[in-house]
Design a protein around this motif. Structure first.
Motif, PDB file in Angstrom:
ATOM      1  N   PHE A  35       0.804  -1.213   0.000  1.00 29.79           N
ATOM      2  CA  PHE A  35       0.000   0.000   0.000  1.00 29.79           C
ATOM      3  C   PHE A  35       0.837   1.263   0.000  1.00 29.79           C
ATOM      4  CE2 PHE A  35      -4.334  -0.912  -0.103  1.00 29.79           C
ATOM      5  CZ  PHE A  35      -4.578  -2.103   0.569  1.00 29.79           C
ATOM      6  N   PHE A  36       1.874   1.308   0.844  1.00 33.42           N
ATOM      7  CA  PHE A  36       2.565   2.575   1.050  1.00 33.42           C
ATOM      8  C   PHE A  36       3.802   2.759   0.195  1.00 33.42           C
ATOM      9  CE2 PHE A  36       0.126   4.477   4.315  1.00 33.42           C
ATOM     10  CZ  PHE A  36      -0.426   3.446   5.040  1.00 33.42           C
ATOM     11  N   ALA A  37       4.355   1.679  -0.324  1.00 39.08           N
ATOM     12  CA  ALA A  37       5.566   1.813  -1.118  1.00 39.08           C
ATOM     13  C   ALA A  37       5.327   1.497  -2.589  1.00 39.08           C
ATOM     14  CB  ALA A  37       6.665   0.910  -0.574  1.00 39.08           C
ATOM     15  N   LEU A  74       5.817  12.428  -2.561  1.00 38.59           N
ATOM     16  CA  LEU A  74       4.827  12.849  -1.585  1.00 38.59           C
ATOM     17  C   LEU A  74       3.412  12.746  -2.123  1.00 38.59           C
ATOM     18  CD1 LEU A  74       4.349  14.147   1.173  1.00 38.59           C
ATOM     19  CD2 LEU A  74       4.465  16.362   0.061  1.00 38.59           C
ATOM     20  N   VAL A  75       3.194  13.230  -3.343  1.00 37.78           N
ATOM     21  CA  VAL A  75       1.832  13.355  -3.847  1.00 37.78           C
ATOM     22  C   VAL A  75       1.152  12.000  -4.020  1.00 37.78           C
ATOM     23  CG1 VAL A  75       0.409  14.236  -5.697  1.00 37.78           C
ATOM     24  CG2 VAL A  75       2.351  15.562  -4.910  1.00 37.78           C
ATOM     25  N   PRO A  76       1.785  11.026  -4.694  1.00 35.13           N
ATOM     26  CA  PRO A  76       1.117   9.724  -4.802  1.00 35.13           C
ATOM     27  C   PRO A  76       0.864   9.092  -3.437  1.00 35.13           C
ATOM     28  CG  PRO A  76       2.851   9.883  -6.429  1.00 35.13           C
ATOM     29  CD  PRO A  76       3.012  11.048  -5.508  1.00 35.13           C
ATOM     30  N   TRP A  77       1.811   9.275  -2.516  1.00 34.83           N
ATOM     31  CA  TRP A  77       1.625   8.741  -1.161  1.00 34.83           C
ATOM     32  C   TRP A  77       0.384   9.340  -0.528  1.00 34.83           C
ATOM     33  CZ3 TRP A  77       1.449  11.347   3.509  1.00 34.83           C
ATOM     34  CH2 TRP A  77       1.558  10.572   4.682  1.00 34.83           C
ATOM     35  N   TYR A  78       0.257  10.640  -0.700  1.00 31.03           N
ATOM     36  CA  TYR A  78      -0.891  11.327  -0.127  1.00 31.03           C
ATOM     37  C   TYR A  78      -2.181  10.846  -0.759  1.00 31.03           C
ATOM     38  CZ  TYR A  78      -3.838  15.185   1.432  1.00 31.03           C
ATOM     39  OH  TYR A  78      -4.823  15.920   1.996  1.00 31.03           O
ATOM     40  N   VAL A  79      -2.165  10.644  -2.074  1.00 29.22           N
ATOM     41  CA  VAL A  79      -3.356  10.157  -2.759  1.00 29.22           C
ATOM     42  C   VAL A  79      -3.751   8.786  -2.221  1.00 29.22           C
ATOM     43  CG1 VAL A  79      -4.231   9.358  -4.983  1.00 29.22           C
ATOM     44  CG2 VAL A  79      -3.008  11.513  -4.838  1.00 29.22           C
ATOM     45  N   ASP A 107      -8.135  12.226   8.893  1.00 34.08           N
ATOM     46  CA  ASP A 107      -8.915  12.527  10.102  1.00 34.08           C
ATOM     47  C   ASP A 107      -9.351  11.292  10.868  1.00 34.08           C
ATOM     48  OD1 ASP A 107     -10.380  15.614   8.991  1.00 34.08           O
ATOM     49  OD2 ASP A 107      -8.838  15.233  10.501  1.00 34.08           O
ATOM     50  N   THR A 108      -8.508  10.271  10.875  1.00 35.27           N
ATOM     51  CA  THR A 108      -8.734   9.150  11.774  1.00 35.27           C
ATOM     52  C   THR A 108      -7.511   9.011  12.664  1.00 35.27           C
ATOM     53  OG1 THR A 108      -7.674   7.499  10.370  1.00 35.27           O
ATOM     54  CG2 THR A 108     -10.010   7.901  10.000  1.00 35.27           C
ATOM     55  N   ILE A 109      -7.684   8.307  13.777  1.00 34.27           N
ATOM     56  CA  ILE A 109      -6.558   8.127  14.687  1.00 34.27           C
ATOM     57  C   ILE A 109      -5.481   7.285  14.019  1.00 34.27           C
ATOM     58  CG2 ILE A 109      -7.519   6.075  15.800  1.00 34.27           C
ATOM     59  CD1 ILE A 109      -5.814   8.717  17.830  1.00 34.27           C
ATOM     60  N   TRP A 110      -5.880   6.409  13.109  1.00 34.66           N
ATOM     61  CA  TRP A 110      -4.915   5.512  12.484  1.00 34.66           C
ATOM     62  C   TRP A 110      -4.003   6.230  11.507  1.00 34.66           C
ATOM     63  CZ3 TRP A 110      -4.491   1.440  15.218  1.00 34.66           C
ATOM     64  CH2 TRP A 110      -5.605   0.977  15.916  1.00 34.66           C
ATOM     65  N   ALA A 111      -4.414   7.439  11.115  1.00 38.19           N
ATOM     66  CA  ALA A 111      -3.573   8.200  10.191  1.00 38.19           C
ATOM     67  C   ALA A 111      -2.196   8.435  10.784  1.00 38.19           C
ATOM     68  CB  ALA A 111      -4.224   9.537   9.855  1.00 38.19           C
ATOM     69  N   MET A 112      -2.123   8.481  12.113  1.00 37.40           N
ATOM     70  CA  MET A 112      -0.847   8.784  12.744  1.00 37.40           C
ATOM     71  C   MET A 112      -0.070   7.531  13.099  1.00 37.40           C
ATOM     72  SD  MET A 112      -2.133  11.940  15.090  1.00 37.40           S
ATOM     73  CE  MET A 112      -3.757  11.323  15.479  1.00 37.40           C
ATOM     74  N   ILE A 113      -0.674   6.374  12.849  1.00 34.12           N
ATOM     75  CA  ILE A 113      -0.012   5.121  13.226  1.00 34.12           C
ATOM     76  C   ILE A 113       0.352   4.290  12.002  1.00 34.12           C
ATOM     77  CG2 ILE A 113      -0.303   2.958  14.457  1.00 34.12           C
ATOM     78  CD1 ILE A 113      -2.048   4.350  16.425  1.00 34.12           C
ATOM     79  N   VAL A 114      -0.645   4.059  11.165  1.00 31.59           N
ATOM     80  CA  VAL A 114      -0.455   3.104  10.075  1.00 31.59           C
ATOM     81  C   VAL A 114       0.675   3.466   9.113  1.00 31.59           C
ATOM     82  CG1 VAL A 114      -1.590   2.033   8.101  1.00 31.59           C
ATOM     83  CG2 VAL A 114      -2.822   2.273  10.236  1.00 31.59           C
ATOM     84  N   LEU A 132      -6.942   4.534   1.170  1.00 31.69           N
ATOM     85  CA  LEU A 132      -7.032   3.994   2.519  1.00 31.69           C
ATOM     86  C   LEU A 132      -7.950   4.797   3.413  1.00 31.69           C
ATOM     87  CD1 LEU A 132      -3.291   3.112   3.009  1.00 31.69           C
ATOM     88  CD2 LEU A 132      -5.171   1.547   2.621  1.00 31.69           C
ATOM     89  N   HIS A 133      -8.392   5.973   2.951  1.00 27.25           N
ATOM     90  CA  HIS A 133      -9.316   6.797   3.724  1.00 27.25           C
ATOM     91  C   HIS A 133      -8.828   7.035   5.141  1.00 27.25           C
ATOM     92  CE1 HIS A 133     -12.030   6.484   0.369  1.00 27.25           C
ATOM     93  NE2 HIS A 133     -11.932   5.180   0.420  1.00 27.25           N
ATOM     94  N   LEU A 134      -7.570   7.404   5.265  1.00 25.64           N
ATOM     95  CA  LEU A 134      -6.996   7.593   6.582  1.00 25.64           C
ATOM     96  C   LEU A 134      -7.226   8.995   7.125  1.00 25.64           C
ATOM     97  CD1 LEU A 134      -3.532   5.849   6.357  1.00 25.64           C
ATOM     98  CD2 LEU A 134      -5.475   5.171   7.725  1.00 25.64           C
TER      99      LEU A 134
END
Lengths: 320, 303
Positions: A36-38, B129-134, B144-151, B140-142
């Protein structure tokens, strides 16, 4: 009884998977994460060659031929003043950081090793390493307490001495000096540990022979300690070169209190802050992707090249 | 460090020793002074601040703190978020990485080479950065969720390599042999042999990972807009970056509709917030001091 060679390839494959299924299960969380991330973002670099419309989704843009603009985004970037700014800042600061960082770390490590009182050495190391554990947000507060234009101690000192107060966060001039200082302040303690560990690994006998020969301690440092550190210095420096196109976002965006204001643009923007601004503030997704792709390609060339060089010097230190 | 110091004669001159000590004491001052300054400002009366910051407040006052504690709701929430992220994030990260590192360290694992390549490729090239953000927001719809800071921080190729090296260097093959003879499954081997014997390596990785989660503001910057999900660093970031932010959260807490009416000891409250945030790290520092030197030497031993 069939030998394993007689089985078709897919059966052999399946047998291998079954045999290793426990191990494969252990790989699974990491693999999913990487997918997913890479790996999933990788096709996203195609956005760099498109003109992104806000109404289209990624797939819609993918298949719509009018959206494709080839290298136009790259051309836009390379011809803009942003390019010169960001490239110059990124490379110049990184080279400065590496040079100063190396000199500082070696100096601190060697000096710490020469102090007479070992307990003091522990104390000093404890204190100067501490800034490495702070986030850049905290550092921005520490800096703000000194550089606040109206209330900071630096301007207070300047006015007391009869000088004009400086609008630190609004003027470009000081930052080419401030940023390397900040970088050293935060990093030199921790990087000196590498060299300190290397120094304490040196066989003391060499020094004893030198002492018998009547060589002064200072000369011993120059002719024994430093040359023995050279391999570590060279390898760490060359490996550091691999990251020359990347910068620490926190240093350039947070500590400078830029956070969206553009005042220090000329001296403080790097490729990373520029990409961030393009994405989060201007919404220029295609250009942002193009800049990011440019950075990744250069980074790839640097890392691979740098590793090939390090392999020739000291195979164990190369990453691969 | 050598147990025996070299002979008393083989060292730098007395003068040089004094000089070096002065240099280091200067370094200590440079590292400590900014904190004293921030602490001093936080305990100052906001109006006398107009004459400038100093370490010893001209007029002592707890104004900054009482105002900051008006926003105590926000602070406590931020502490909660940060603690959750750090504990859960570190535990999961260590789990994922050690689970991955174990098969990588086993010679009989046929997929080893492929998996090494699989984790190495992202170290060389990334989509940016941009593709990662997309991916984070649209796939992943992360947001504004708590998991955004973990996953997004659950895996690190570098940590996997370090752990793999550690396992290979510190756990003798004979233990794995006897495990196999006993009929242990791979998971049992992982649980009963690898984990206990890798405690040192895992402790170091866990320490630096936890530090990363505690200090992280970047994931919040990218993916969080909900004020209830601000972690400590991001809260601090906003207080300094946005002029009215501190005012608005205090006003919210007090139930005041028009934030402009609120008398805000802006600067000293900001510094008070900073102290409240960094305080725990400073207090915890003596305790975790032991780990990092080991960590550096460990990290410099790679495969």
């Amino acid at each position: 009884m069939k030998t394993s060679k007689a089985l078709p390839w897919y059966s052999r494959c399946w047998k291998a998977i079954k045999r290793e299924r426990m191990y494969l299960l252990m790989y699974l969380p990491g693999v999913i994460w990487l997918l997913f991330f890479a790996y999933l973002p990788l096709p996203g670099v195609l956005m760099a060659f498109q003109r992104i419309s806000i109404s289209g989704t990624f797939l819609h843009n993918l298949f719509n031929p009018t959206r494709w603009v080839g290298f136009a985004n790259f051309g836009a970037y390379f011809n803009s003043p942003d390019f010169l700014n960001t490239i110059r800042n990124t490379l110049a600061y990184n080279i400065t950081f590496m040079a100063l960082g190396l000199a500082g770390a070696v100096f601190v490590a060697v000096s710490a090793n020469e102090l007479w009182n070992r307990k003091l050495v522990k104390l000093y190391q404890t204190v100067i390493i501490f800034p490495a554990f702070l986030s850049w947000v905290i550092v921005s507060y520490l800096l703000y307490s000194m550089l606040n234009p109206q209330l900071g101690v630096v301007n207070g000192l300047l006015t007391q001495l009869g000088f004009e107060p400086i609008n630190w966060y609004g003027e470009n001039k000081a930052w080419p000096i401030l940023l390397p200082l900040l970088n050293i302040w935060k990093g030199v303690g921790l990087s000196s540990i590498y060299y300190f560990a290397a120094i304490t690994g040196i066989d003391q006998e060499i020094y004893e022979y030198a002492e018998i020969d009547g060589i002064s301690r200072f000369k011993q440092i120059i002719h024994i300690t430093l040359p023995l550190l050279k391999p570590t210095m060279i390898v760490l420096t060359i490996l550091g070169l691999g990251g020359i196109i990347r910068t620490d976002f926190g240093l350039f965006y947070v500590a400078t209190l830029q956070m969206g204001r553009g005042a220090l643009y000329e001296t403080v923007s790097t490729i990373d802050t520029y990409t961030y601004t393009l994405l989060m503030q201007s919404g220029r997704v295609a250009l942002g992707t193009a800049v990011g792709l440019f950075q990744s390609v250069v980074g790839l060339v640097m890392i691979v090249g740098v590793n090939m060089i390090v392999r020739k010097i000291d195979r164990d230190s190369a990453i691969f | 460090m050598s147990k025996k110091n070299w002979g008393r004669t083989n060292r730098v001159s007395f003068g040089a020793n004094i000089g070096l000590n002065c240099f280091f004491m200067l370094c200590v001052v440079i590292c400590v002074y900014p904190f004293l300054l921030v602490i001093g400002v936080s305990f100052t009366d906001n109006d006398t601040l107009r004459e400038g910051y100093r370490i010893i407040p001209k007029m002592f006052s707890m104004d900054g703190y009482s105002f900051a504690l008006n926003a105590s709701n926000a602070i406590i929430k931020a502490y909660g978020v940060t603690l959750f992220n750090t504990v859960v994030g570190t535990a999961l990260h260590v789990l994922v990485c050690s689970l991955f590192a174990f098969p990588l360290s086993r010679p009989e694992c046929k997929s080893r080479k492929f998996m090494m390549g699989f984790i190495l490729v992202p170290m060389l090239f990334s989509g940016g950065l941009v593709p990662w953000y997309v991916v984070c927001t649209q796939v992943l719809h992360l947001k504004d969720t708590i998991w955004a800071m973990i996953v997004p921080s659950l895996f690190s190729s570098w940590n996997v390599i370090v752990l793999r090296t550690f396992i290979m260097k510190n756990i003798p093959e004979s233990l794995f042999e006897s495990a196999r003879i006993e009929g242990c499954t791979e998971f049992q081997t992982y649980l009963h042999i690898v984990l206990p014997l890798s405690k040192a390596g895992i402790a170091v990785i866990a320490f630096f990972t936890a530090l990363g989660f505690w200090n992280d503001y970047w994931l919040s910057l990218m993916l969080i807009t909900d004020q209830n999900l601000y972690n400590l660093q991001y809260l601090l970031y906003n207080i300094l970056a946005r002029m009215q932010f501190l005012q608005s959260i205090a006003a919210q807490a007090l139930g005041i509709v028009s934030a402009a009416d609120l008398r805000v000891p802006q600067e000293t409250a900001r510094m008070a917030m900073c102290v409240l945030t960094v305080g725990p790290i400073i207090l915890a520092y003596p305790f975790f001091q032991r780990f990092f030197v080991k960590g550096i030497t460990l990290g410099s031993i790679k495969g």
